[in-house]
Design a protein around this motif. Structure first.
Motif, mmCIF file in Angstrom:
data_model
loop_
_atom_site.group_PDB
_atom_site.id
_atom_site.type_symbol
_atom_site.label_atom_id
_atom_site.label_comp_id
_atom_site.label_asym_id
_atom_site.label_seq_id
_atom_site.Cartn_x
_atom_site.Cartn_y
_atom_site.Cartn_z
ATOM 1 N N GLU A 1 0.833 -1.227 -0.025
ATOM 2 C CA GLU A 1 -0.040 0.018 -0.114
ATOM 3 C C GLU A 1 0.579 1.294 0.085
ATOM 4 O O GLU A 1 0.548 2.310 -0.754
ATOM 5 C CB GLU A 1 -0.897 0.040 1.079
ATOM 6 N N GLU A 2 1.853 1.161 0.845
ATOM 7 C CA GLU A 2 2.817 2.385 0.735
ATOM 8 C C GLU A 2 3.678 2.803 -0.534
ATOM 9 O O GLU A 2 3.610 3.932 -1.158
ATOM 10 C CB GLU A 2 3.879 2.315 2.016
ATOM 11 N N GLN A 3 3.848 1.616 -1.305
ATOM 12 C CA GLN A 3 4.330 1.917 -2.310
ATOM 13 C C GLN A 3 3.431 2.425 -3.452
ATOM 14 O O GLN A 3 3.588 3.352 -4.311
ATOM 15 C CB GLN A 3 4.966 0.590 -3.074
ATOM 16 N N PHE A 4 2.272 1.772 -3.328
ATOM 17 C CA PHE A 4 0.994 2.227 -4.235
ATOM 18 C C PHE A 4 0.927 3.738 -4.319
ATOM 19 O O PHE A 4 0.663 4.553 -4.970
ATOM 20 C CB PHE A 4 -0.219 1.309 -4.021
ATOM 21 N N LYS A 5 0.915 4.288 -2.824
ATOM 22 C CA LYS A 5 0.653 5.637 -2.639
ATOM 23 C C LYS A 5 1.674 6.525 -3.129
ATOM 24 O O LYS A 5 1.403 7.359 -3.567
ATOM 25 C CB LYS A 5 0.472 5.644 -0.790
ATOM 26 N N GLY A 6 2.860 5.946 -2.755
ATOM 27 C CA GLY A 6 4.024 6.729 -3.378
ATOM 28 C C GLY A 6 3.895 6.956 -5.082
ATOM 29 O O GLY A 6 3.974 8.132 -5.521
#
Length: 61
Positions: free
Chosen positions: A3-8
């Motif tokens: 999720e953090e990679q996607f948000k970035g």
């Protein structure tokens, strides 16, 4: 991708879309996060680009 990679990646894509299409607002880009068809429709309405071109652009980013 977590999720953090996607948000970035999404934040990068939003920035690039706003640079290319100055009439897009933060509200336009956050309006339908998680609802890709609605989001693409909103971007398409503002930019006049096809959904296919926008999908490719976002995937390329």
């Amino acid at each position: 991708m977590n999720e953090e990679q996607f948000k970035g990646k999404w934040n990068i894509a939003k920035g690039k879309l706003k640079q290319q299409y100055g009439n897009l607002t933060e509200d336009d880009l956050t309006y339908a996060e998680g609802k890709s068809d609605e989001l693409l429709g909103r971007i398409q309405e503002k930019t006049g680009e096809s959904k296919e071109k926008l999908r490719k652009m976002i995937n390329d980013i």
